[in-house]
Design a protein around this motif. Structure first.
Motif, PDB file in Angstrom:
ATOM      1  N   THR A 129       0.732  -1.254  -0.398  1.00 55.15           N
ATOM      2  CA  THR A 129       0.204  -0.452   0.379  1.00 55.15           C
ATOM      3  C   THR A 129       0.892   1.045  -0.144  1.00 55.15           C
ATOM      4  OG1 THR A 129      -1.215  -1.233   1.013  1.00 55.15           O
ATOM      5  CG2 THR A 129      -1.934   1.144   1.229  1.00 55.15           C
ATOM      6  N   GLU A 130       1.605   2.120   0.714  1.00 51.41           N
ATOM      7  CA  GLU A 130       2.574   2.489   0.693  1.00 51.41           C
ATOM      8  C   GLU A 130       3.855   2.613  -1.025  1.00 51.41           C
ATOM      9  OE1 GLU A 130       2.821   4.783   3.367  1.00 51.41           O
ATOM     10  OE2 GLU A 130       1.247   3.532   4.120  1.00 51.41           O
ATOM     11  N   TRP A 131       3.590   1.785  -1.228  1.00 50.40           N
ATOM     12  CA  TRP A 131       4.656   1.397  -2.076  1.00 50.40           C
ATOM     13  C   TRP A 131       4.157   2.314  -3.087  1.00 50.40           C
ATOM     14  CZ3 TRP A 131       4.372  -0.973  -7.392  1.00 50.40           C
ATOM     15  CH2 TRP A 131       5.394   0.097  -8.410  1.00 50.40           C
ATOM     16  N   LEU A 132       2.654   1.593  -2.823  1.00 55.06           N
ATOM     17  CA  LEU A 132       1.320   2.281  -4.723  1.00 55.06           C
ATOM     18  C   LEU A 132       1.238   3.569  -4.131  1.00 55.06           C
ATOM     19  CD1 LEU A 132      -0.953  -1.069  -4.900  1.00 55.06           C
ATOM     20  CD2 LEU A 132       0.719  -0.448  -6.806  1.00 55.06           C
ATOM     21  N   SER A 133       1.349   3.977  -2.739  1.00 55.35           N
ATOM     22  CA  SER A 133       0.347   5.311  -2.877  1.00 55.35           C
ATOM     23  C   SER A 133       1.938   6.420  -2.954  1.00 55.35           C
ATOM     24  CB  SER A 133      -0.078   5.308  -1.190  1.00 55.35           C
ATOM     25  OG  SER A 133      -0.755   4.522  -0.819  1.00 55.35           O
ATOM     26  N   ILE A 229      -5.928  -8.468  -3.093  1.00 62.20           N
ATOM     27  CA  ILE A 229      -5.133  -7.868  -3.595  1.00 62.20           C
ATOM     28  C   ILE A 229      -5.637  -6.432  -4.358  1.00 62.20           C
ATOM     29  CG2 ILE A 229      -5.349  -7.782  -6.231  1.00 62.20           C
ATOM     30  CD1 ILE A 229      -4.849 -11.020  -6.430  1.00 62.20           C
ATOM     31  N   ALA A 230      -6.928  -6.068  -3.588  1.00 63.83           N
ATOM     32  CA  ALA A 230      -7.723  -5.177  -4.244  1.00 63.83           C
ATOM     33  C   ALA A 230      -7.786  -3.783  -3.182  1.00 63.83           C
ATOM     34  CB  ALA A 230      -9.344  -5.798  -4.680  1.00 63.83           C
ATOM     35  N   LEU A 231      -7.172  -4.664  -2.241  1.00 62.95           N
ATOM     36  CA  LEU A 231      -7.514  -3.295  -0.771  1.00 62.95           C
ATOM     37  C   LEU A 231      -6.232  -2.262  -1.057  1.00 62.95           C
ATOM     38  CD1 LEU A 231      -8.407  -2.003   1.869  1.00 62.95           C
ATOM     39  CD2 LEU A 231      -7.330  -4.223   2.890  1.00 62.95           C
ATOM     40  N   PRO A 232      -5.000  -3.277  -1.452  1.00 62.27           N
ATOM     41  CA  PRO A 232      -4.187  -1.619  -1.291  1.00 62.27           C
ATOM     42  C   PRO A 232      -4.503  -0.874  -2.957  1.00 62.27           C
ATOM     43  CG  PRO A 232      -3.249  -3.996  -1.096  1.00 62.27           C
ATOM     44  CD  PRO A 232      -4.810  -4.449  -1.459  1.00 62.27           C
ATOM     45  N   LEU A 233      -4.873  -1.785  -3.749  1.00 67.90           N
ATOM     46  CA  LEU A 233      -4.898  -0.453  -4.812  1.00 67.90           C
ATOM     47  C   LEU A 233      -5.622   0.254  -4.574  1.00 67.90           C
ATOM     48  CD1 LEU A 233      -5.434  -3.750  -7.634  1.00 67.90           C
ATOM     49  CD2 LEU A 233      -3.485  -1.311  -7.875  1.00 67.90           C
ATOM     50  N   THR A 234      -6.830   0.136  -4.038  1.00 67.22           N
ATOM     51  CA  THR A 234      -8.454   1.261  -3.466  1.00 67.22           C
ATOM     52  C   THR A 234      -7.690   2.074  -2.629  1.00 67.22           C
ATOM     53  OG1 THR A 234      -9.665  -0.636  -3.614  1.00 67.22           O
ATOM     54  CG2 THR A 234     -10.463   1.329  -2.176  1.00 67.22           C
ATOM     55  N   ILE A 235      -6.405   1.595  -1.847  1.00 65.65           N
ATOM     56  CA  ILE A 235      -6.112   2.743  -0.735  1.00 65.65           C
ATOM     57  C   ILE A 235      -5.488   3.693  -1.878  1.00 65.65           C
ATOM     58  CG2 ILE A 235      -4.627   3.152   1.008  1.00 65.65           C
ATOM     59  CD1 ILE A 235      -7.775   2.222   1.516  1.00 65.65           C
ATOM     60  N   ALA A 236      -4.440   3.184  -2.279  1.00 71.39           N
ATOM     61  CA  ALA A 236      -3.817   4.107  -2.687  1.00 71.39           C
ATOM     62  C   ALA A 236      -4.661   4.628  -3.950  1.00 71.39           C
ATOM     63  CB  ALA A 236      -2.403   3.140  -4.087  1.00 71.39           C
ATOM     64  N   SER A 237      -5.470   4.418  -4.670  1.00 70.74           N
ATOM     65  CA  SER A 237      -6.344   5.382  -5.450  1.00 70.74           C
ATOM     66  C   SER A 237      -6.758   6.464  -4.448  1.00 70.74           C
ATOM     67  CB  SER A 237      -7.354   4.692  -5.727  1.00 70.74           C
ATOM     68  OG  SER A 237      -8.603   4.463  -5.252  1.00 70.74           O
ATOM     69  N   ALA A 467     -13.761  -1.431   0.858  1.00 74.64           N
ATOM     70  CA  ALA A 467     -13.938  -0.028   1.469  1.00 74.64           C
ATOM     71  C   ALA A 467     -13.813  -0.342   2.702  1.00 74.64           C
ATOM     72  CB  ALA A 467     -14.686   0.725   1.328  1.00 74.64           C
ATOM     73  N   GLY A 468     -13.294   0.373   4.050  1.00 80.12           N
ATOM     74  CA  GLY A 468     -13.559   0.939   5.579  1.00 80.12           C
ATOM     75  C   GLY A 468     -13.653   2.465   5.823  1.00 80.12           C
ATOM     76  N   ILE A 469     -14.181   2.780   6.973  1.00 79.76           N
ATOM     77  CA  ILE A 469     -14.603   4.014   7.464  1.00 79.76           C
ATOM     78  C   ILE A 469     -13.355   4.407   7.950  1.00 79.76           C
ATOM     79  CG2 ILE A 469     -16.267   3.983   8.704  1.00 79.76           C
ATOM     80  CD1 ILE A 469     -17.938   5.848   7.147  1.00 79.76           C
ATOM     81  N   PHE A 470     -13.071   3.748   8.967  1.00 81.40           N
ATOM     82  CA  PHE A 470     -11.868   4.273  10.280  1.00 81.40           C
ATOM     83  C   PHE A 470     -10.659   4.859  10.047  1.00 81.40           C
ATOM     84  CE2 PHE A 470     -12.562  -0.158  12.881  1.00 81.40           C
ATOM     85  CZ  PHE A 470     -14.160  -0.450  13.027  1.00 81.40           C
TER      86      PHE A 470
END
Length: 837
Positions: A129-133, A229-237, A467-470
């Motif tokens: 996630t950090e790298w994709l962001s 797989i999709a969670l890091p992509l979503t956060i990085a988007s 997608a989380g909301i925390f």
């Protein structure tokens, strides 16, 4: 073949049902005689396993915890008797001792494996996630695989090795938007085509699953893979969603997948529930670096049944997961999460006034976002169901366009919290946050970030990506809290001699704006989830500062009070009501003042002990509307003698048709044993008997529950709801003087509850529906205009408009809609309760 004449059959008039507790006693007695599932003949054990397997894959049905408890107690008693038998025949061998030790330690082995897998997955996802962001803004010249913090290790504000893509702001802006769009597009595509259940947070559904609601595939292997797989992509988007809620989902998926490899957990739902609760605790533990907070979160929010054994399993699983995460050290700083921070300053009592302001903000923020997000969810389900990928992609584009100009929205939310939490002295000064001359410019930027992020959370949470909301809520609270902290600091510096600030020491900084950001994050999280104790512990474990436990408790307490004024339940509870899942919240107290007879169903399809032919029974099953059938002596007397589930009955009929090939006119007998301790035939097939007239009888007594949970018609509805919560039957039969008068399910209780609440708080949805229709027409006109322009510019080679732009035929979800009961094809149909007082 065992045969018997009709005269040998037990007379229905002699059938009398034993007490409620006799089912467990019956299971125990058979276990003592070696006739339980464990010590039964292989064919009998096969029957139990096959029925349990069928029930496990009955989508949108509920688990009967009473039956599950009876089977588990029988298994335990049989195992104990078998062990005593082995020791009575001499000293057992080493193989038996090894097997016994493995059986005893199997639960701890499972939670250990689950904790290791969750910790490893969390560390891996954090790194990715950090790298994709960071890759959206530039790359590392010394190693393309390094993110910005690793590339510029030891530097506070960038380095020469980190190269922006062009160095020109407009082009970098365009590349940032392209990367964000691509990440969201890939994530939404993976979710839609490979694992639709991977969308969203998953906490609402997991609460229902732990309570006994079956959702086939929601905790499956493919959901785990696609979510990871999709969670890091979503956060990085850059979408205004978090990874902490989805962390709970993939953690529980991990627990479910691993536990299914062990026979004990594959057969028993209550055992699986222990692992799911422990996995949820581990998911929160790795998300926040808070093992104790994770256990308390599972206790306070996730589980409606949390015995001491589950508490220990959850603690151990969270401990293992956190230890693995710490060993992998994904940030190479020793921190478990990026926004972990420590404070060494004291707070002052005059600051309680501002802490109360933060608490009020948290309660108002939670109520506001929940109300409008549910309206967006209703609009999404009514009009945007077919455009999930397009919606997520356009949201990512809009978020990138709005976020890039703002320094606090451009970066990842966890990184922004890390910056806002820090003290100015000795920390990184991002965007001149600590410079006095830039103070008011930062206030404007932070307020803008708070408002924009709130808007983006409202429209983004619920789109079809993980997608989380925390964290979004915590980021919003942190930006508002830092704003309050900067203003308080400015007031103190402008009036150092004021009596209000008399507690400040003249030779050291008095106000620490970072602590206000920290407390604001706690307030927003508590306001959104309506949890208290676990939030305080999580925030304490994040900071390690005992000093700020009391301010955190003050802020969270005020948030709880304010939030309850606007409505009950956090976002997870609201989503359960919105989706229409049959869940009775044990945190609510009801006072309806009516007996259960006001709620029960009176039009009941029952089965007599004798008199029905096989084809008539199959017609009842073919209807598909019934979870089971009460067994009565006859249609006239309606004396209740038992209950048979549809799953068991269908299984029995299919089995006898495979093995015996009876005719459609075969007589069916549903006569339970006359006493709890009588010897019931444990033959694996349905017993067949032929009389002198060559007619065949099928004895289904083996599958009849002789002790269903029953209640009197005058029993208060609140007590019946408590029975559903505490012992968990699928259905409660209502009898008066032994006669069947009705039945009640969780669905019936919820329907009445929603009806009463709708009467107490009437709401006219006509305006809302009109507004949604106008918004949809505006969106259609806009999309048509864009499509025409693109078509003209490309000479007709690219056409964006489609003819099928009509809204979904599913009506807008409103209060009082349908509640899932086990026969639905989709969990989208449901009810919406935006305000519950």
């Amino acid at each position: 073949m065992n045969t018997q004449t009709p005269n040998d059959l037990r007379s229905p008039q002699l059938l009398r049902r034993p007490s409620l507790s006799s089912r467990l006693s019956f299971a125990v007695s058979h276990a003592e005689q070696g006739e339980s599932v464990v010590d039964a003949p292989p064919a009998e054990a096969q029957i139990e396993d096959e029925i349990a397997e069928i029930k496990r894959y009955e989508d949108f049905s509920t688990i009967d915890w009473v039956q599950d408890s009876a089977r588990e107690q029988a298994r335990r008693i049989a195992r104990r008797r078998r062990t005593e038998g082995v020791y009575n025949h001499g000293k057992p061998g080493w193989r038996y001792r090894l097997w016994e030790a493995y059986e005893s330690a199997q639960g701890w082995i499972v939670v250990t494996l689950v904790g290791i897998a969750i910790g490893f997955n969390a560390a891996l996802l954090s790194i990715v996630t950090e790298w994709l962001s960071d890759i959206k803004t530039g790359h590392c010249s010394t190693g393309f695989y390094l993110n910005e913090s690793f590339c510029c290790w030891g530097e506070d504000s960038g380095c020469d090795e980190w190269k922006y893509w062009t160095g020109l702001e407009p082009f970098d802006y365009f590349i940032y938007i392209i990367f964000a769009t691509l990440f969201a597009l890939v994530a939404a595509t993976l979710v839609k085509f490979y694992a639709p259940y991977a969308a969203g947070s998953g906490i609402s559904e997991i609460k229902c699953i732990i309570a006994g609601f079956v959702m086939k595939g929601f905790l499956g292997f493919w959901t785990l893979i696609i979510k990871s797989i999709a969670l890091p992509l979503t956060i990085a988007s850059g979408l205004s969603v978090g990874k902490e809620g989805p962390s709970v989902h993939y953690a529980v998926c991990t627990g479910n997948v691993i536990s299914r490899l062990f026979d004990k957990y594959r057969r028993n739902a209550s055992k699986t529930r222990e692992i799911l609760s422990a996995s949820a605790a581990a998911g929160v533990a790795v998300a926040f670096g808070s093992p104790i907070g994770g256990v308390l979160f599972s206790l306070e929010e996730m589980s409606n049944y949390f015995p001491l054994k589950t508490l220990w399993r959850s603690y151990f699983c969270a401990l293992v997961a956190t230890a693995v995460l710490a060993a992998m050290n994904p940030f190479r700083t020793g921190q478990l999460v990026m926004f972990q921070v420590s404070y060494d300053r004291e707070w002052h009592f005059f600051e309680v006034v501002f802490y109360i302001i933060l608490g009020i903000f948290g309660g108002v923020y939670g109520a506001f976002v929940m109300k409008w997000n549910l309206r967006v969810q209703s609009f999404r389900k009514k009009y945007l169901t077919k455009y999930a990928i397009v919606e997520a992609t356009l949201l990512a584009v809009a978020t990138a366009i709005l976020a890039y100009p703002n320094a606090f929205l451009r970066i990842d939310m966890t990184e922004s919290m890390e910056i806002l939490f820090l003290e100015c002295e000795g920390g990184e000064d991002y965007n001149q946050l600590c410079e006095r001359e830039h103070r008011w410019g930062n206030v404007v930027s932070l307020i803008t970030a708070t408002l924009l992020r709130t808007f983006l959370v409202i429209i983004s949470y619920g789109c079809k990506v993980p997608a989380g909301i925390f964290v979004p809520s915590m980021a919003i609270g942190a930006s508002f809290g830092r704003t309050v902290g900067i203003i308080v600091q400015a007031l103190q510096e402008a009036n150092p001699g004021s009596g209000f600030f008399a507690a400040c020491k003249p030779d050291e900084p008095c106000i620490t704006p970072g602590t206000y950001a920290f407390l604001g994050a706690a307030a927003a999280l508590s306001g959104m989830m309506h949890i208290t104790v676990s939030v305080v512990v999580i925030m304490f474990e994040l900071t390690g500062a005992l000093t700020y436990i009391l301010p955190t408790m003050i802020v969270v307490g005020v948030t709880k009070i304010v939030g309850e004024m606007f409505g009950k339940g956090g976002i997870a509870d609201r989503m359960i009501w919105f989706s229409g899942m049959p869940f009775l919240d044990n945190k609510e107290e009801h006072n309806f003042g009516v007996p259960v007879s006001k709620v029960m169903q009176t039009s009941i399809v029952s089965i007599p002990v004798t008199g029905l032919c096989l084809n008539e029974v199959e017609q009842l099953l073919a209807d598909g509307k019934y979870q089971g059938f009460p067994i009565v002596e006859d249609k006239d007397s309606k004396i209740l003698v038992g209950y048979i589930g549809s799953t068991e009955l269908r299984y029995a009929i299919d089995r006898v048709r495979r093995e015996r090939h009876p005719g459609s006119t075969a007589k069916c007998i549903f006569a339970p044993p006359p006493t709890a301790h009588s010897q019931t035939s444990m033959h694996p097939t349905v017993m067949v008997s032929t009389d002198s007239g060559a007619s065949t009888s099928l004895d289904f007594s083996r599958y009849v529950d002789a002790t269903p949970v029953t209640a009197h018609p005058r029993l208060p509805l609140e007590t019946v709801m408590e029975l559903f919560r505490k012992i968990g039957p699928r259905v409660i039969l209502i009898e008066y003087h032994g006669k069947l008068t009705g039945l009640v399910t969780v669905k019936d209780c919820l329907k009445y509850q929603f009806k009463v609440e709708a009467a107490e708080n009437p709401r006219d949805d006509h305006r809302i529906n009109e507004g949604q229709e106008q918004l949809w027409n505006l969106m259609r006109r806009t999309s048509n205009w864009v499509s025409i322009k693109v078509s003209r510019l490309t000479g007709g080679r690219i056409r964006l408009h489609e003819q099928s732009d009509r809204p979904s035929s599913r009506p807008a979800l409103q209060r009082g809609g349908s509640i899932l009961e086990g026969t639905e094809d989709s969990v989208d149909a449901g009810v919406e309760l935006e305000s519950r007082r």
